[in-house]
Write a protein that holds these residues in place. Structure first.
Motif, PDB file in Angstrom:
ATOM      1  N   ASN A 169     -21.501   3.934  16.263  1.00  0.00           N
ATOM      2  CA  ASN A 169     -22.747   3.411  16.821  1.00  0.00           C
ATOM      3  C   ASN A 169     -23.855   4.467  16.712  1.00  0.00           C
ATOM      4  O   ASN A 169     -23.588   5.675  16.618  1.00  0.00           O
ATOM      5  N   PHE A 190     -19.447   2.736  12.679  1.00  0.00           N
ATOM      6  CA  PHE A 190     -18.232   2.873  13.485  1.00  0.00           C
ATOM      7  C   PHE A 190     -18.503   3.513  14.845  1.00  0.00           C
ATOM      8  O   PHE A 190     -18.041   3.034  15.879  1.00  0.00           O
ATOM      9  N   THR A 248     -29.947  -1.424  13.826  1.00  0.00           N
ATOM     10  CA  THR A 248     -29.370  -2.110  14.994  1.00  0.00           C
ATOM     11  C   THR A 248     -28.240  -3.035  14.570  1.00  0.00           C
ATOM     12  O   THR A 248     -27.220  -3.152  15.270  1.00  0.00           O
ATOM     13  N   ARG A 290     -23.729  -7.243   8.231  1.00  0.00           N
ATOM     14  CA  ARG A 290     -24.333  -6.269   9.145  1.00  0.00           C
ATOM     15  C   ARG A 290     -24.255  -4.857   8.566  1.00  0.00           C
ATOM     16  O   ARG A 290     -25.209  -4.085   8.671  1.00  0.00           O
ATOM     17  N   GLU A 304      -8.880  -2.919  19.352  1.00  0.00           N
ATOM     18  CA  GLU A 304      -9.504  -1.612  19.568  1.00  0.00           C
ATOM     19  C   GLU A 304      -8.660  -0.701  20.446  1.00  0.00           C
ATOM     20  O   GLU A 304      -8.739   0.522  20.340  1.00  0.00           O
ATOM     21  N   SER A 323     -24.974  -0.866  13.553  1.00  0.00           N
ATOM     22  CA  SER A 323     -24.224  -0.273  14.654  1.00  0.00           C
ATOM     23  C   SER A 323     -23.104  -1.202  15.108  1.00  0.00           C
ATOM     24  O   SER A 323     -23.336  -2.339  15.494  1.00  0.00           O
ATOM     25  N   GLY A 324     -21.854  -0.716  15.036  1.00  0.00           N
ATOM     26  CA  GLY A 324     -20.704  -1.504  15.464  1.00  0.00           C
ATOM     27  C   GLY A 324     -20.177  -2.476  14.429  1.00  0.00           C
ATOM     28  O   GLY A 324     -19.282  -3.269  14.735  1.00  0.00           O
ATOM     29  N   HIS A 332     -10.331   8.024  21.761  1.00  0.00           N
ATOM     30  CA  HIS A 332     -10.444   6.676  22.327  1.00  0.00           C
ATOM     31  C   HIS A 332      -9.599   6.595  23.597  1.00  0.00           C
ATOM     32  O   HIS A 332      -8.602   5.881  23.673  1.00  0.00           O
ATOM     33  N   ASN A 337     -14.946  -1.659  12.762  1.00  0.00           N
ATOM     34  CA  ASN A 337     -14.055  -1.303  13.860  1.00  0.00           C
ATOM     35  C   ASN A 337     -12.623  -1.666  13.517  1.00  0.00           C
ATOM     36  O   ASN A 337     -12.339  -2.166  12.422  1.00  0.00           O
ATOM     37  N   GLN A 386      -9.079  -3.671  15.019  1.00  0.00           N
ATOM     38  CA  GLN A 386      -8.594  -4.665  15.966  1.00  0.00           C
ATOM     39  C   GLN A 386      -7.072  -4.611  16.025  1.00  0.00           C
ATOM     40  O   GLN A 386      -6.411  -4.605  14.988  1.00  0.00           O
ATOM     41  N   THR A 389     -22.649   5.443  11.543  1.00  0.00           N
ATOM     42  CA  THR A 389     -23.303   4.632  12.576  1.00  0.00           C
ATOM     43  C   THR A 389     -22.631   3.275  12.729  1.00  0.00           C
ATOM     44  O   THR A 389     -22.640   2.701  13.812  1.00  0.00           O
TER      45      THR A 389
END
Length: 373
Positions: free
Chosen positions: A337, A335, A106, A99, A117, A109-110, A251, A113, A115, A333
């Motif tokens: 989005n 991380f 699209t 991705r 979160e 995006s995301g 966050h 990340n 874990q 983008t």
């Protein structure tokens, strides 16, 4: 094109930026610093490069007793430094590589990340978006707001290729360094010149060896940007400038009021550089923690840095107006989005040189330092 208005003047030319994180970073005396290159990537693009440029993602972990500072450098699309403070030592960086390297925004995006979160406390990113070259023949003022558009060349960092990153860990996992350099090509926008980024992460307190001999702590990292033998773009007095984007996110739920502000102040220095200096401070979340970028506006025209090679920089006002579509497929983008929800995003231009110094051609070199603490 450039922001007009009162610029933030500078007195010298090697830029030092200090980022101070105020999100409950541990007060331990040391951190264990480790480095990963393209962590977890098992697809061909990570080994062969994509479209003749290397895929560089460098993850530096600085583990303390109660938290961890993550620095992620990426040159995918354009250079981005993402810094995140997480609780504990078990938080993992996860990258969906298929991705992340997709041509579809699209999908991107995301794709990056941490874990879990819920361990994330605060994130900040610095992106290099555009390298400007302008002709200063008319005024020779080293002020990019006075440049004519027709005599200005924009080189988006999305058009620049990069070679494989060079990694080094020293002092038994206490300090680490990363070197990211553009490719040497005769046909690219930088021709036979190069733009290099050197990142140093520290696990213990101390002082840098080279001038300006800055103090650093175990919560620090330092950057050095080098503009080496870049082309004059056919200009008589060319000067270079860099556009950067700063992104900040807490966050927390509910999301606190966020902003990014900048101001000038005076500061006493230590015995290695006695005197009172003008400092430029960027605060990513005034009134509620966040982080700081603190700059003593000095850079160097030669290596190794010395008093005789000091010059000036100019720091221009923060702007909400983008010079680049940040929805490009990048670490930003991936991380934050594509919509940058619950984030603050602002832009900043920094130009190099002083009036009547011959421009960039005088030495064909600029070294610019940034320190995150």
């Amino acid at each position: 094109m450039f922001n007009n208005g009162e610029r933030l003047g500078a007195g010298l030319t090697l830029v030092i930026i200090t980022l101070i994180l105020c999100v409950g970073i541990c007060r331990c005396s040391k951190r264990k610093v480790t480095v990963e290159y393209n962590p977890g990537c098992d697809i061909a693009e990570c080994n062969s490069g994509e479209n003749e440029t290397s895929v560089n993602v460098v993850h530096i972990r600085a583990e303390g007793d109660k938290d961890c500072i993550h620095y992620v450098w990426s040159t995918v699309s354009y250079p981005v430094l993402l810094m995140t403070v997480t609780r504990g030592q078990d938080t993992k960086l996860t990258i969906d590589w298929a991705r992340f390297l997709s041509a579809n925004s699209t999908d991107v995006s995301g794709a990056v990340n941490y874990q879990p979160e819920t361990d994330c406390q605060y994130s900040m990113a610095l992106a290099l978006t555009t390298l400007w070259c302008y002709n200063d023949t008319r005024y020779d003022s080293a002020d990019m707001t006075r440049a004519d558009d027709e005599y200005t060349v924009a080189v988006p960092f999305t058009d620049v290729d990069w070679v494989n990153a060079t990694l080094r860990t020293i002092y038994s996992h206490s300090d680490s360094s990363v070197n990211l350099t553009t490719s040497y090509t005769t046909s690219g926008p930088l021709q036979n010149g190069s733009f290099s980024i050197l990142l140093h992460a520290y696990g213990s307190d101390g002082r840098t060896v080279d001038m300006p001999r800055l103090l650093h702590t175990h919560n620090s990292s330092q950057f050095e940007f080098q503009l080496n033998h870049l082309p004059d773009m056919g200009m008589k007095i060319p000067r270079y400038a860099v556009e950067m984007a700063v992104v900040s996110k807490t966050h927390a739920t509910p999301t606190p009021i966020q902003d990014i502000t900048a101001k000038l102040n005076k500061q006493f220095d230590d015995e290695y550089s006695p005197g009172v200096f003008t400092m430029w401070t960027l605060h990513t979340q005034p009134g509620s923690g966040g982080g700081y970028i603190i700059t003593r506006p000095v850079s160097y025209k030669h290596m190794p840095p010395s008093i005789s090679s000091v010059s000036q920089i100019q720091l221009y006002p923060l702007s909400p107006n983008p010079g680049l579509n940040l929805s490009s497929n990048s670490l930003l983008t991936a991380f934050f989005n594509t919509g940058f929800e619950h984030c603050v995003l602002k832009y900043l231009n920094v130009s190099f040189g002083m009036p009547q110094d011959g421009g960039y051609n005088a030495t064909n070199f600029v070294s610019w330092y940034l320190k995150y603490t």
